[in-house]
Scaffold this motif. Sequence first.
Motif, PDB file in Angstrom:
ATOM      1  N   ARG A 183       0.870  -1.492   0.059  1.00 16.80           N
ATOM      2  CA  ARG A 183       0.006   0.024  -0.102  1.00 16.80           C
ATOM      3  C   ARG A 183       0.752   1.204   0.042  1.00 16.80           C
ATOM      4  N   ARG A 184       0.597   2.125  -0.924  1.00 16.68           N
ATOM      5  CA  ARG A 184       1.198   3.454  -0.955  1.00 16.68           C
ATOM      6  C   ARG A 184       0.181   4.479  -0.898  1.00 16.68           C
ATOM      7  N   SER A 185       0.762   5.672  -0.881  1.00 18.52           N
ATOM      8  CA  SER A 185      -0.325   6.871  -0.734  1.00 18.52           C
ATOM      9  C   SER A 185       0.198   8.020  -2.017  1.00 18.52           C
ATOM     10  N   LEU A 186      -0.680   8.855  -2.414  1.00 14.88           N
ATOM     11  CA  LEU A 186      -0.367   9.552  -3.204  1.00 14.88           C
ATOM     12  C   LEU A 186      -0.671  11.089  -2.907  1.00 14.88           C
ATOM     13  N   HIS A 187      -0.610  11.276  -1.691  1.00 14.20           N
ATOM     14  CA  HIS A 187      -0.677  12.666  -0.864  1.00 14.20           C
ATOM     15  C   HIS A 187       0.357  13.695  -0.962  1.00 14.20           C
ATOM     16  N   ASN A 188       1.535  13.323  -1.276  1.00 16.42           N
ATOM     17  CA  ASN A 188       2.611  14.202  -1.176  1.00 16.42           C
ATOM     18  C   ASN A 188       3.649  13.645  -2.240  1.00 16.42           C
ATOM     19  N   GLY A 226     -16.129  16.667  -0.130  1.00 16.50           N
ATOM     20  CA  GLY A 226     -16.392  18.227   0.161  1.00 16.50           C
ATOM     21  C   GLY A 226     -15.329  18.977   0.686  1.00 16.50           C
ATOM     22  N   LEU A 227     -14.076  18.655  -0.034  1.00 14.15           N
ATOM     23  CA  LEU A 227     -12.763  19.661   0.612  1.00 14.15           C
ATOM     24  C   LEU A 227     -12.128  20.126  -0.776  1.00 14.15           C
ATOM     25  N   THR A 228     -11.417  21.124  -0.472  1.00  6.82           N
ATOM     26  CA  THR A 228     -10.524  21.622  -1.676  1.00  6.82           C
ATOM     27  C   THR A 228      -9.312  20.508  -1.726  1.00  6.82           C
ATOM     28  N   PRO A 229      -8.815  20.701  -2.999  1.00  3.36           N
ATOM     29  CA  PRO A 229      -7.693  19.637  -3.207  1.00  3.36           C
ATOM     30  C   PRO A 229      -6.519  19.717  -2.268  1.00  3.36           C
ATOM     31  N   PRO A 230      -6.078  20.735  -1.894  1.00  2.00           N
ATOM     32  CA  PRO A 230      -5.029  20.768  -0.587  1.00  2.00           C
ATOM     33  C   PRO A 230      -5.570  19.915   0.512  1.00  2.00           C
ATOM     34  N   GLN A 231      -6.847  20.505   0.873  1.00  2.00           N
ATOM     35  CA  GLN A 231      -7.457  19.754   2.110  1.00  2.00           C
ATOM     36  C   GLN A 231      -7.806  18.503   1.900  1.00  2.00           C
ATOM     37  N   ALA A 232      -7.825  17.915   0.740  1.00  2.00           N
ATOM     38  CA  ALA A 232      -8.235  16.444   0.445  1.00  2.00           C
ATOM     39  C   ALA A 232      -6.838  15.726   0.688  1.00  2.00           C
ATOM     40  N   LEU A 233      -5.801  16.324   0.072  1.00  2.00           N
ATOM     41  CA  LEU A 233      -4.370  15.567   0.461  1.00  2.00           C
ATOM     42  C   LEU A 233      -4.233  15.451   1.982  1.00  2.00           C
ATOM     43  N   GLN A 234      -4.321  16.471   2.548  1.00  2.00           N
ATOM     44  CA  GLN A 234      -4.194  16.532   4.245  1.00  2.00           C
ATOM     45  C   GLN A 234      -5.123  15.342   4.748  1.00  2.00           C
ATOM     46  N   TRP A 235      -6.425  15.369   4.304  1.00  2.00           N
ATOM     47  CA  TRP A 235      -7.242  14.347   4.762  1.00  2.00           C
ATOM     48  C   TRP A 235      -6.842  12.940   4.593  1.00  2.00           C
ATOM     49  N   ILE A 236      -6.069  12.786   3.473  1.00  2.00           N
ATOM     50  CA  ILE A 236      -5.444  11.313   3.274  1.00  2.00           C
ATOM     51  C   ILE A 236      -4.442  11.108   4.755  1.00  2.00           C
ATOM     52  N   GLU A 237      -3.810  12.116   4.736  1.00  2.00           N
ATOM     53  CA  GLU A 237      -2.560  12.123   5.524  1.00  2.00           C
ATOM     54  C   GLU A 237      -3.026  11.706   7.078  1.00  2.00           C
ATOM     55  N   THR A 238      -4.322  12.910   7.368  1.00  2.00           N
ATOM     56  CA  THR A 238      -4.776  12.754   8.747  1.00  2.00           C
ATOM     57  C   THR A 238      -5.717  11.570   9.070  1.00  2.00           C
TER      58      THR A 238
END
Lengths: 258, 354
Positions: A183-188, A226-238
């Motif tokens: 499993r990998r992530s695409l948030h950063n 329901g998030l902005t793109p930057p918020q969405a990337l943060q949501w993945i992390e959090t």
Amino acid sequence: MTDLLLEPTTVPMETVYCMPQALGSQPTHYCPGCTHGVAHRLLAEALDELNLRERAILVAPVGCAVFAYQYFEMDGCEAPHGRAPAMATGIKRVQPENIVITYQGDGDLASIGAGEILHAAARGEAITVIFVNNAIYGMTGGQVAPTSLTGQRTVSSPFGREGVPLQMSELLSVLPGAAYIVRRSLHNPANIRKAKKAILTALKVQQAGLGFGMVELLSSCPTNWGLTPPQALQWIETNMLPAFPVGDYKVLDAVKEL
Amino acid sequence: MSRELLKGNVAIAEAALRAGMTAYFGYPITPQTELLEHLARRMPELGRTFLQAESEIAAINMVYGAACTGVRTMTSSSGPGISLMQEGMSYIAASDLPCVVVDVMRGGPGLGNILPSQGDYFQVTRSAGHGDYHPIVLAPASVQEAVDLTILAFDLADHYRHLVILAADGLIGQMMEPAELPPMRDLSDERPAYALTGAKGRAPRRIASFYLQAEAEEAYNLHIQARLARIRAAEQRSTEYFTEDAQLLVVGYGSAGRIALSAVQKLRAQGVPVGLFRPISLYPFPEVRLRQLAAQVSAILVVEMNAGQMLEDVRLTVAEHTPIHFYGRMGGAIPVPEEIENALLKLLPTEVLS
């Protein structure tokens, strides 16, 4: 007048960035900020680097990536919802020399297609699965998925999701037929680079005929979250990383030698 | 070649691989399981693909995948499994892909039982899945005919790039009869122009059935309808017995048609002017010939091992011009010739009887 500006440059320019050959030039229909585009590009780059484009056959899912067969410059087809691993099995069994890839979302793979992915992995089908997990149904407008987080509010879980998310990488990793499950992530950028490396390894696993390979990619859905793109990337992390830890869930010894 | 004593399911399986079937995917279900078992041994012997799938849903989608590579491919099942394959069959049909599906029909609805039936007539002829289309459907009445129609099924599938269903009732699958198998056909290395083989030195090929715009989806539907019109014009198949001077006509397919023949022969021996029309293609329904025969007889008796499904096609063909009666048994019950004789005798005017 400054003649300097008109003088042709004599230094040859080095290409540092271009479209991968395995990716077509047509615009995609993905929403702004969605990481499907990143996932597409990583897969295309990996196919280019391993020179596999002309041997590859892509099986597209039903879901947001339903048009994936149009976006890649390689042979492709369109599976019924969840059935991509079965279709890929049919192709790979007849033409083992091809590199057969399914590209599936979490509704497709973890819900309606849970049976097909489980048995393809159990049989050790030599296919590569790109599993895009964004914890929601995207194309139909944001309904709860088996991968939705506990308490996650969606249009079909307005009071919060009950139960716990289905962890497909962990689940499939116990099967002897599975050769490579990560499993990998695409948030950063750092995680995107690791995702690219995993896709390269997964394709090499198929080339070597070692068995079933799957790369799960934690992905964003700003529109339906329901998030902005930057918020969405943060949501993945959090929120997603604690429920879906990135890591290697099954790596056969033979894979490490590739 | 010589005739051998063969079980219907085994004969269909052997005929399929002799017709050049390269890949088979199936799932066990009675009364078709011997078909799968035969291929489990034979396909690997020949270096071809056999896989017992985890479900009928997976099996038909494996067939879908194999069909994308341009090889001859098949699955087989019975009613409950055919129900599960509806989704995949619709996708295959909508992707212009050839393949063969064998339905060895059993009693239903629901779990039903494992006895012979013709209860899947609607399921296989009407659409076999969602959307506007019909598969080609062929119905054998003997083991030999099952062999011949299996070969024909693959040829028609390739010729029209269309789904073909062999609709055999459980009697045909389970019965042993002498039959002659065809010689083994060579497998061709050539793949058709649509086959997904990897885009080496050519533009990518794509197989899908997804048209977001109404105009595009309608245009594609018109393309399917044009193909079906060609199929209806060229592929109506039937056989008939004692029809030349018949005043009463029995219409039955598969085992029901064969049993009806015994009744017709017996009544003919008694001088009753009765004939039999046996459709071989259920889609396209052999309406041209039936319409001709209907014009000459005073009544029609439709015999089926269901509650009256082909009956609707007979009505659509004959309309109100000829009285149509029905005799059927259901749930795995098989009519005996005497039952059909009695049903026919009730239709006869008294002067013919005396």
